[in-house]
Design a protein around this motif. Structure first.
Motif, PDB file in Angstrom:
ATOM      1  N   UNK A   1       0.831  -1.207   0.000  1.00 21.86           N
ATOM      2  CA  UNK A   1       0.000   0.000   0.000  1.00 21.86           C
ATOM      3  C   UNK A   1       0.866   1.258   0.000  1.00 21.86           C
ATOM      4  N   UNK A   2       1.913   1.265   0.843  1.00 21.20           N
ATOM      5  CA  UNK A   2       2.795   2.433   0.919  1.00 21.20           C
ATOM      6  C   UNK A   2       3.591   2.612  -0.369  1.00 21.20           C
TER       7      UNK A   2
ATOM      8  N   UNK B   1       4.737   5.394  -5.393  1.00 18.56           N
ATOM      9  CA  UNK B   1       4.831   5.420  -6.854  1.00 18.56           C
ATOM     10  C   UNK B   1       4.015   6.573  -7.434  1.00 18.56           C
ATOM     11  N   UNK B   2       2.821   6.790  -6.878  1.00 19.24           N
ATOM     12  CA  UNK B   2       1.994   7.911  -7.347  1.00 19.24           C
ATOM     13  C   UNK B   2       2.680   9.252  -7.084  1.00 19.24           C
ATOM     14  N   UNK B   3       3.292   9.344  -5.917  1.00 18.09           N
ATOM     15  CA  UNK B   3       3.998  10.588  -5.572  1.00 18.09           C
ATOM     16  C   UNK B   3       5.169  10.828  -6.507  1.00 18.09           C
ATOM     17  N   UNK B   4       5.892   9.764  -6.833  1.00 16.34           N
ATOM     18  CA  UNK B   4       7.032   9.883  -7.745  1.00 16.34           C
ATOM     19  C   UNK B   4       6.571  10.284  -9.147  1.00 16.34           C
TER      20      UNK B   4
END
Length: 319
Positions: free
Chosen positions: A281-282, A287-290
């Motif tokens: 989950x983290x 990945x979305x943040x990157x």
């Protein structure tokens, strides 16, 4: 440690430890104690595990005593001298270890192995709590000075009670398709399966119950792990031949140790699975943040081009 194995372990402890002198008490953790005895023939140890999956069994491991024993451990050392008898409650995982003290005064060391956490309670001859491993205020009020009371128990039949009543209940359960209900104690899925096998072999309920009682009365157990229909469980006895579908143990304590080791392994697997889920989950969030950072970096990748466009816009605005 299910109720059937618990009852059998109490019988074995009575046979092996009754009359033994208590030499030492070692507290290994907040909820685990070892009582070290001299039986008159040899040194022997009983381990009581009240935290996590509660249970008790004989152990041959070497446990060094801590430099400073905890409060409850010191109390047991001071009050208890000789174990006179071991007796389990018939309908619950509660066992009484009856001791005499330095002046022959009676004590009852009660081991409770039910619920989310077990307990060890020292009770004096008047039935009042001297002290206990885990103090609990509330409905039962397990505190020093209070009268000790057993937990409320559901109305059930004892496996060692009235034979006629038991046969009626077992016949009704068999007609309904299974013996794994909670109307009889002690009972476990493994014992229910063993009784079913004996019935299929033509044995009557009366003969089966008599056989079980005789084994418990004599304390002649044949500990084993049995498997059936993709399930497995532990038994202190056998009513029929299992062939290769059973794994035998040297004694009940070896069986209990194996069961606790499996539970520990399963707990570790559960923990690993939960950690893997959290990490997944983290990682997804990371990945979305990157991706967002990469997109922002792309938009800001040509600062000189944006400066020239800005200068042109500014020049046109000034015309």
């Amino acid at each position: 440690m299910d109720s059937v194995i618990f009852q059998a372990m109490a019988v074995e402890a009575q046979r092996k430890f009754s009359g033994s002198r208590l030499d030492k008490v070692v507290q290994l953790s907040a909820g685990t104690l070892v009582l070290k005895f001299w039986t008159g023939r040899e040194k022997a140890q009983l381990l009581f595990k009240a935290d996590g999956k509660a249970g008790f069994y004989q152990t041959r491991e070497v446990y060094p005593a801590p430099a400073r024993p905890p409060r409850f451990c010191q109390l047991l050392r001071a009050r208890l001298r000789r174990l006179t008898s071991v007796q389990a409650e018939p309908l619950d995982r509660v066992v009484h270890l009856h001791f005499t003290g330095p002046d022959q005064e009676p004590y009852d060391l009660v081991f409770e192995a039910f619920g989310a956490r077990g307990n060890l309670v020292l009770v004096d001859g008047a039935g009042r709590i001297v002290d206990l491993l885990f103090r609990e205020e509330g409905k039962r009020n397990l505190m020093p000075g209070e009268r000790y009371r057993l937990p409320e128990q559901k109305q059930r039949l004892s496996l060692f009670g009235d034979m006629r009543e038991l046969v009626v209940v077992l016949q009704a359960a068999e007609e309904q398709g299974g013996l794994e209900g909670d109307d009889i104690a002690p009972m476990s899925p493994a014992l229910a399966h063993e009784i079913t096998r004996a019935r299929q072999a033509g044995q009557s309920f009366s003969a089966i119950l008599t056989r079980i009682r005789d084994i418990f009365h004599a304390g002649r157990f044949t500990p084993m792990r049995v498997t059936w229909n993709g399930q497995s469980g532990f038994l202190p006895l056998t009513l029929s031949d299992h062939g290769d579908a059973a794994e035998e143990f040297a004694d009940l304590s070896a069986l209990v140790t194996a069961g606790l080791a499996e539970q520990k392994e399963e707990s570790a697997k559960d923990l690993a699975a939960r950690l893997a889920k959290v990490i997944k989950k983290q990682r997804k969030r990371l990945d979305k943040r990157l991706e967002h950072i990469a997109a922002e970096s792309e938009r800001q990748a040509e600062p000189e081009r944006f400066r020239i466009i800005g200068d042109l816009l500014l020049a046109n605005l000034q015309r």
